[in-house]
Design a protein around this motif. Structure first.
Motif, PDB file in Angstrom:
ATOM      1  N   ILE A  49       0.731   6.379  10.711  1.00 45.46           N
ATOM      2  CA  ILE A  49       1.781   5.967   9.777  1.00 45.46           C
ATOM      3  C   ILE A  49       3.012   5.489  10.543  1.00 45.46           C
ATOM      4  CG2 ILE A  49       3.368   6.780   7.986  1.00 45.46           C
ATOM      5  CD1 ILE A  49       0.625   6.341   6.955  1.00 45.46           C
TER       6      ILE A  49
ATOM      7  N   SER B  10      -4.009   2.469   6.478  1.00 46.09           N
ATOM      8  CA  SER B  10      -2.661   1.965   6.747  1.00 46.09           C
ATOM      9  C   SER B  10      -2.700   0.580   7.371  1.00 46.09           C
ATOM     10  CB  SER B  10      -1.900   2.949   7.640  1.00 46.09           C
ATOM     11  OG  SER B  10      -2.596   3.162   8.854  1.00 46.09           O
TER      12      SER B  10
ATOM     13  N   THR C 257      -6.533   7.658   7.552  1.00 49.84           N
ATOM     14  CA  THR C 257      -5.179   7.117   7.529  1.00 49.84           C
ATOM     15  C   THR C 257      -5.054   5.829   8.319  1.00 49.84           C
ATOM     16  OG1 THR C 257      -4.240   9.328   7.287  1.00 49.84           O
ATOM     17  CG2 THR C 257      -2.764   7.608   8.043  1.00 49.84           C
TER      18      THR C 257
END
Length: 1563
Positions: free
Chosen positions: A777, A731, A727
């Protein structure tokens, strides 16, 4: 007359030359040329008798021929006109030439004329001038000498044959029209006159014609069949000569024998099966019949010559099997002739003979074909191509049933027929309609028979044939555009074929092509089911050793995962198991060795190679300006990865779970490794990053199970953990790409969409595992939002709008829209407080609907980018505005409490878009006119928030918004994917509870506009099924939710729109047959449940019309009479339902069962039954029929069970019932007796002494009814009415439930199946949930187990079959007066004689029965004919026919002088049997297999003539009652006469025979 004219001319002058010369002078009229012909023929006759000599006559004949007739015929070529006169001249001149040739005294003239005519014919070709040459050749041909003129005869024969066979090609060029018609005339003349004339010459001419017909290059297409058969039938006497007539065995050997030529029989078969016109088919039958008769009379063995293929001869004859052969061909010709009638009631009784043909055709000893199967195929093809679809269906079903009783030997012709004509016939959707009496969803009988047939047939095929047959069968499925229903049942039949190694790569490609065909249909469930069956077909029939894993994976990509192949379904499991079993057997793929891996068919090695190839850096990438890769490869790799993982899971089902994790890790290592480098490797190739992200997305989408929790899925859990580990890297990469001005071209917008989708999926994954503040995130969203706002603010500073700047603007707005949607759906992501911050102020201040200026061309940008920017700029701008409105809808929802009712209340707005709602709504209207229909959803959502706030102050603006939005919805097609989402959003903002409440309160324009739109939506539902469902479901749900909060206000508001619920309660269109068929098949698929994976994948949208009524009924069930608001609403609805019932009754004085009016009334009373328990019980003065009242009285024991004092009620009921027991109407008496029986049993139970005086009368009456003698209609009706469910089983209280009202009653009462709503649909419809304790669903009695009753007063003959009468009883509503009641105490014969005596007419014993005739004109004509010829009586269906003006215009008062008797069609059997008992012979006018020729039949004095219906003829059950069938001999092509004409012919023949007998008796 001709002889007299010729004698008169010769008597005037004995000099033939002078006579001939006189006739040859003057204008060449038809009369003059015909007179010349008469004279020449007379002179020819005299010369033959020896009356002439070698004097001047031969010379005169030559002069007439050369000087007059030949120039005359040549001159006719140039005449533009035609018509009868021209033909008369041609015909007369040709006959005159023949006489001249014979009178000339030698063969020279005939040969000379033939040579000249042949030259003219060859020069003219198929042009109009050929007619004259053909006439000359036909005239002089018989005068040529077979030996000396043999070469000439051969040339003439070849030219004539060429002309005759080339008729259909003539006139194909310019000037076709009349010229083509003339050419056809010349061709017909050549075939009909010239060739038979040449055939008489025998020898060379006949051999030339026959050689041309059977030559290998002879035309044999469908268009040539007609001319060929015309020639063959014209020469039939020479090619199929009858024995005798001066011909001995030697003479027979000289000429050709057509029976021995296989090409001759192929032509005959083509005429029987393919010819479009009846005349050509009749010629083919004539040739077949003549060949059979000749063979039978000759008795010599005969076998057709060699032919293509193997198998029995096309035709053979053996004297030993003469009887069997004659029987076979007799039945065959009978069937072919019967098929010309094209009427199923005539053809169906003959079909058993078709089965007998197969019994004759197959040898019982060795199981081989005795007769060539192509003869049977001709019959089926003729049925398949019939215009009558019922006949086509009968033919298809009959063919599919062949293997149910008998196993037929293999034949190539049989296989070709299946792949050709049978599959062409199966493409007709209407063939798959359910049979009468079948339940909805039970499946098509033809579809089930097709499946059984194909399974049996393929199982019996030889192994060497099976593969090619199945491949051709599948390829045939791709050769045309199939409808969804035929392709579904064909696919299902293929899927059930037993496993075999039949298909290779070609078969897999053919199946893929079929899959493309299935995508055409709009019915998603049909489409998905067909895909499932085609995949099962591939797994069953593909030889895995002939295909590679690459071939299989490409095929699997043709399936839509959202419609068929999806994880978690039985089909996915079946596919995994198939891959597991065959993993080591697949053909080796050469691609495996390209990266150094050893060649192997291992699934794991193949998938690993796929992943590596997918994310490999492309060697040809040179720059950054590339289009994003296609999604196909990512979809394929994702699917194969998950299939391979699930296959591994099957191998280790009960062992180590770590193995699955290791395998998935091995597959995804290259991908995960690349994803982890995204954040650090700034130079990673762009196409590689695209592919990695595409694969990541597709893995997540494919892995998710439909309809079940992913938490229990081990594979998804592992995949989720792998993805979460990447992630941060992913991201950061996305943040950099979106915010650092790296997206600058039009193609980069697709990448922006990809990045935002990946970001959304990552957010969803983090929310599933638990949201933590500070996760990767979280660290991306805030910078992304701030950077996007900063970009938008910078770009508003007035800089030149270059492409890169404008693209960055679009990207920033899209990123903001994604953030707003994510925050809106997941409150956990809320970054700021509810107070308006810089972000909200910026978004609220954005200029709405601001179109992006088209960018200026940059020097460094390529011309390719410029053209791309120019071409797609409108779409880019629309996306930009769409994203603006997404952000605004987020703001409006977040700050909806700040929206003022009018703009005047806010002086200095902090959030302009929110605090100035009128301006915002005006901008929304402008956006609707700018945006394409697939981008309007966020605008609708904004309007949903704004309209309730402004409806009071700005009603006109709100009404305008309703109108504009409706125009967008009404312009969409319901097949478009965006239609349903747009419709739902539209309904949510127009029919919002607040909007409805405010509009009803002010009763202004908005109120009436909402109602107008409501009715337009209902009207649209008749075309677009499911539209009304969306509206009623939303309204009912919103009313229920509101009712729980503010009950009084909510339903008082709903009361203003009770018309909506009213229309929902009675909603339901009468579907066309094709629509009903689609619904039936969809229900059938749904009933398959888990057996069809499409049911698990495709969500049931509940868009059927039934769900509209179900929603309304379930809504009404939630209302309680104790609640004042609810009670007022229900009472208002009930009043409107009763008003609607009155309106329906008045709009049509007479409506029929299952008509639209009948259905509406039924729905009205069903709804009233649902409402009934909530009403106060009181006295009601309802109008009803006396039969209904008496039926209710039959349940008096249940009605009075809670009344303590029953005697007064019983007394009153008994008095009323006894009165009706004496009514003159039989039906009323019947119902009264049923009620009397029930009430009297109650009286006896209560020992009511006051009725002791009536005991004996009532008891005797009931005993008499119970024990009435005989088996007449009265006794049957009494027994049936007591057995009817309403009187025998129905319990008014215990059966009072939804199942009884909406399913059991409609089913048992004979309503069409469209009106049956199964209780399962109520439980499946969960939009309106009922209370957990709701017990009003199922009937506790065994009423649901009963079959439909047959009660309606009937007068059916005692000998009619029970099965036949059942279907008639169901729909009968008329009260029939039996024909015997018209004169109960008189014998019918006495009535006739008395009537005739009073009229003073002669007594005839002929009765004409016309009860089956419908048309008044035919009845009027028959009445007149019967009266004229003295028939004793005419029997009709109804005596009311005499009042018809059409009847009267033809009968001219004959009905006043002829006895007319009424006998209904159902009573005919009894009537005929009575007349038989009186000595009458029952004669039917019908063509049957055993009918007698009218000219050969002798009518008995007591004759009863039964005439059939105009269309259907005499029904099969009445044919069995006939003593004899008489048919009228016919010579023409049309196969039937008008029924009045047929009747008149037989009436006259009867009268003529009786008159002759009367004269003989007197003499």
């Amino acid at each position: 007359m001709e002889c007299v004219l010729a004698e008169a001319l010769l008597s005037q002058s004995r000099d033939p030359r002078a006579l001939l010369a006189a006739l040859c002078r003057g204008e060449a009229s038809a009369e003059r040329v015909e007179t010349l012909r008469f004279l020449l023929q007379r002179l020819e006759d005299e010369a033959a008798r020896g009356g002439g000599g070698a004097g001047p006559l031969p010379e005169a004949a030559r002069e007439v021929a050369a000087g007059y007739l030949v120039p005359l015929l040549r001159g006719l070529r140039g005449r533009p006109g035609g018509g009868p006169d021209r033909r008369r001249v041609l015909r007369a001149a040709g006959a005159a030439l023949r006489s001249c040739a014979r009178l000339a005294g030698g063969p020279q003239l005939a040969a000379t004329l033939a040579e000249e005519a042949l030259r003219d014919l060859l020069a003219a070709g198929p042009a109009p001038g050929a007619e004259a040459a053909v006439e000359v050749l036909a005239a002089v041909g018989p005068c040529l000498r077979p030996r000396e003129d043999g070469p000439l005869l051969e040339r003439v024969a070849r030219a004539a044959l060429g002309l005759a066979l080339g008729a259909d090609g003539a006139g194909a060029g310019a000037g076709a029209g009349a010229g083509a018609g003339r050419a056809e005339d010349a061709a017909a003349l050549a075939a009909g006159r010239l060739l038979p004339a040449l055939g008489q010459c025998g020898g060379a001419a006949l051999r030339a014609v026959w050689g041309g017909l059977v030559a290998a290059g002879a035309p044999s297409g469908p268009g040539r069949v007609g001319p060929q058969l015309l020639v063959l039938s014209a020469l039939a006497e020479r090619l199929l000569p009858e024995p005798g007539a001066g011909r001995g065995p030697r003479a027979r050997e000289e000429g050709p024998d057509a029976r021995r030529c296989w090409r001759f029989w192929r032509t005959v078969q083509a005429g029987l099966a393919q010819a479009q016109d009846a005349l050509t088919r009749r010629r083919a039958r004539y040739l077949l019949q003549r060949a059979v008769e000749v063979s039978a009379e000759l008795g010599a063995p005969c076998t057709c010559g060699p032919q293509e293929g193997t198998g029995p001869s096309l035709f053979w004859w053996s004297e030993k099997k003469k009887d069997e052969l004659l029987k076979f061909w007799e039945n065959y010709i009978l069937i072919m002739e019967t098929l010309e009638g094209n009427q199923i009631h005539v053809i169906k009784p003959v079909l058993p003979k078709l089965k007998s043909l197969f019994e004759y055709a197959v040898s019982e000893e060795d199981g081989c074909w005795l007769f060539h199967p192509s003869w049977h195929m001709c019959i089926y093809k003729r049925m398949f191509e019939s215009e009558n679809k019922i006949l086509t269906k009968e033919g298809v079903i009959h063919f599919l049933e062949l293997y149910e009783t008998k196993i037929l030997p293999f034949s190539p012709e049989f296989s070709e027929f299946i792949i050709g004509p049978l599959m062409d016939a199966l493409s007709e959707s209407s063939l798959y309609i359910r049979s009468p009496g079948q339940l909805i969803g039970s499946g098509s009988p033809l579809g089930l028979k097709l499946q059984k047939f194909l399974v049996t047939y393929v199982s019996l095929l030889p192994e060497e044939i099976k593969s090619s047959f199945l491949l051709k069968f599948i390829q045939k499925m791709t050769s045309r555009h199939w409808c969804g229903i035929p392709i579904l049942f064909l696919s299902k039949a293929l899927a059930n074929v037993p496993r075999c190694k039949a298909l290779g790569v070609d078969g897999l490609l053919a199946l893929r092509d079929v899959l493309q065909c299935t995508m055409i249909t709009h019915q998603i469930l049909l489409r998905g089911a067909a895909q499932c069956y085609l995949l099962q077909t591939a797994m069953n029939l593909v030889d895995v050793e002939k295909v590679s894993l690459s071939d299989v994976s490409t095929f699997l990509m043709s399936l839509r995962q959202e419609e068929s192949l999806r994880r978690g379904t039985s089909l996915w499991t079946e596919l995994c198991d198939w891959l597991r079993v065959n993993e080591s057997r697949f053909r080796h793929a050469s691609a495996c060795s390209s990266i150094g891996l050893p060649e192997t068919s291992s699934l794991n090695a193949y998938v690993k190679n796929l992943v590596q190839e997918c994310i490999k850096s492309p060697s040809w990438e040179t720059g950054e300006d590339h289009f994003m890769p296609d999604w196909f490869e990512a979809k394929l790799v994702a699917m194969m990865v998950l299939l391979a993982v699930d296959v591994e899971g099957m191998k280790s089902q009960y062992s180590e779970k770590r193995r699955t994790q290791n395998v998935l890790r091995i597959f995804l290592d290259p991908l995960l490794e690349s994803l982890m480098k995204f954040g650090t490797n700034a130079y990673m190739p762009l196409l590689k990053t695209d592919r990695c992200l595409q694969l990541l997305l597709k893995l997540l989408h494919t892995c998710m199970l439909k309809g079940s929790s992913t938490q229990d899925d081990e594979v998804f859990t592992l995949l989720q953990s792998f993805v979460l580990s990447t992630t941060e890297s992913v991201s950061e990469f996305i943040l950099r790409r979106l915010t650092m001005n790296e997206l600058s071209s039009v193609s980069d917008l697709d990448r922006c969409h990809l990045y935002l989708m990946v970001l959304t999926e990552l957010i969803n994954l983090h929310l599933k595992v638990g949201w933590k503040r500070g996760n990767p995130i979280w660290r991306v969203i805030s910078p992304l939002k701030n950077a996007s706002i900063q970009h938008l603010q910078e770009l508003d500073s007035g800089q030149d709008p270059t492409l890169a700047r404008q693209i960055q603007r679009v990207v920033s707005m899209a990123a903001l829209a994604m953030v707003c949607e994510a925050i809106d759906q997941k409150p956990e992501l809320q970054l700021d407080s509810l107070d308006a911050g810089p972000t909200e102020r910026f978004l609220s201040s954005l200029p709405l609907n601001c179109t992006l200026q088209k960018p200026h061309a940059e020097k460094q940008s390529s011309s390719f980018e410029e053209s791309s920017a120019s071409q797609g700029w409108g779409k880019i701008v629309a996306q930009y505005i769409h994203d603006q409105w997404i952000c605004l809808s987020f703001l409006l929802r977040k700050y909806h409490t700040l929206i003022p009712a009018s703009e005047g209340e806010v002086l200095e707005p902090i959030l302009p878009a929110i605090q100035m709602p009128v301006r915002t709504l005006q901008a929304a209207l402008e956006a609707l006119t700018v945006l394409p229909s697939d981008q309007v959803l966020p605008v609708f959502r904004c309007m949903k928030i704004l309209v309730p706030k402004l409806l009071t102050s700005s009603e006109a603006l709100c009404v305008e918004s309703f109108d504009t939005a409706w125009k967008i919805i009404s312009a969409l097609s319901n097949t478009q994917l965006i239609f349903w989402s747009n419709l739902k959003a539209f309904v949510q903002f127009v029919f919002d509870t607040k909007v409805l409440t405010i509009a009803a309160k002010i009763k202004g324009q908005a109120y009436f506009k909402i109602k107008e739109i409501m009715y337009k939506i209902i009207e649209m539902s008749a075309i677009k099924t499911g539209v009304f469902n969306t509206l009623i479901s939303y309204c009912c749900k919103s009313w229920i939710v509101s009712a729980s909060d503010v009950p009084q206000v909510s339903l008082s508001s709903a009361k203003n729109y009770s018309e909506l619920v009213l229309e929902a309660c009675i909603f339901g269109t009468v579907f066309r047959r094709d629509q009903r068929l689609i619904q039936d098949v969809q229900t059938y698929i749904e009933n398959l449940g888990h057996d069809c994976a499409a049911n698990m994948v495709i969500e049931n949208t509940k868009r059927e019309d039934h769900y509209v009524r179900i929603c309304a009924v379930k809504f009404l069930c939630l209302l309680h009479g104790s609640n004042v608001s609810h009670k007022l609403f229900m009472e208002d609805l009930a009043i409107k339902l009763l008003d609607k019932d009155d309106l329906v009754s008045k709009c049509r004085t007479r409506y029929y069962v299952n008509s639209q009016q009948h259905r509406v009334k039924n729905r009205i009373w069903q709804t009233l039954l649902v409402l009934f328990p909530s009403f106060d019980q009181g006295e009601e003065n309802l109008k009803t029929s006396i039969c209904t009242f008496l039926s209710v009285l039959s349940h008096l024991d249940i009605i009075t069970q809670n009344i303590p004092e029953k005697k007064p009620i019983l007394k009153q009921a008994l008095i009323i019932v006894l009165q009706w027991c004496f009514n003159h109407n039989f039906s009323i008496r019947l119902y009264a007796l049923v009620a009397l029986k029930k009430i009297w049993s109650m009286c006896k139970t209560l020992n009511m002494e006051e009725f002791d005086a009536l005991t004996s009368v009532i008891e005797s009456s009931l005993n008499e009814v119970e024990n009435m003698p005989g088996a007449g209609n009265a006794k049957k009706n009494w027994q049936r009415i007591q057995e009817h469910f309403f009187f025998a089983t129905f319990h008014p209280l215990q059966d009072y439930c939804l199942e009884t009202i909406f399913y059991i009653f409609p089913r048992l009462s004979g309503l069409v199946e469209d009106e049956w709503i199964a209780i399962g649909k109520f439980t499946r419809f969960t939009d309106i949930p009922l209370d957990a304790g709701f017990q009003w669903y199922l009937s506790p009695t065994h009423l649901c187990e009963l079959k439909p009753g047959d009660w309606a007063q009937q007068d059916i003959g005692s000998h009619s079959g029970e099965a036949d009468s059942q279907s008639e009883w169901t729909d009968v509503q008329k009260k029939i007066i039996p024909w015997k009641n018209s004169a109960p105490d008189l014998d019918l014969e006495v009535v006739f004689q008395d009537r005739v005596a009073r009229l003073g007419k002669s007594i005839s014993r002929l009765i004409v029965v016309a009860s089956l005739i419908d048309k008044p004109t035919n009845l009027g004509g028959l009445c007149r004919t019967c009266e004229v010829f003295g028939a004793s009586a005419l029997i009709v269906d109804s005596l009311q026919c005499v009042r018809d003006k059409q009847f009267q215009s033809l009968s001219v008062s004959a009905e006043q002088w002829l006895p007319l008797v009424e006998v209904k069609p159902p009573q005919l059997i009894d009537f005929l049997q009575q007349k038989k008992a009186e000595g009458y012979t029952v004669i039917g006018v019908e063509q049957t297999a055993k009918s007698v020729d009218l000219t050969q039949y002798s009518f008995p004095e007591r004759s009863l003539l039964l005439l059939g219906n105009e269309r259907e003829g005499i029904p099969a059950n009445l044919i069995q009652e006939l003593d004899v069938c008489v048919e009228i001999p016919q010579q023409g092509i049309i196969r039937s006469l008008n029924v009045h004409v047929s009747g008149a012919l037989l009436i006259w023949e009867y009268t003529r025979q009786q008159l002759l007998r009367h004269e003989d008796t007197e003499s």
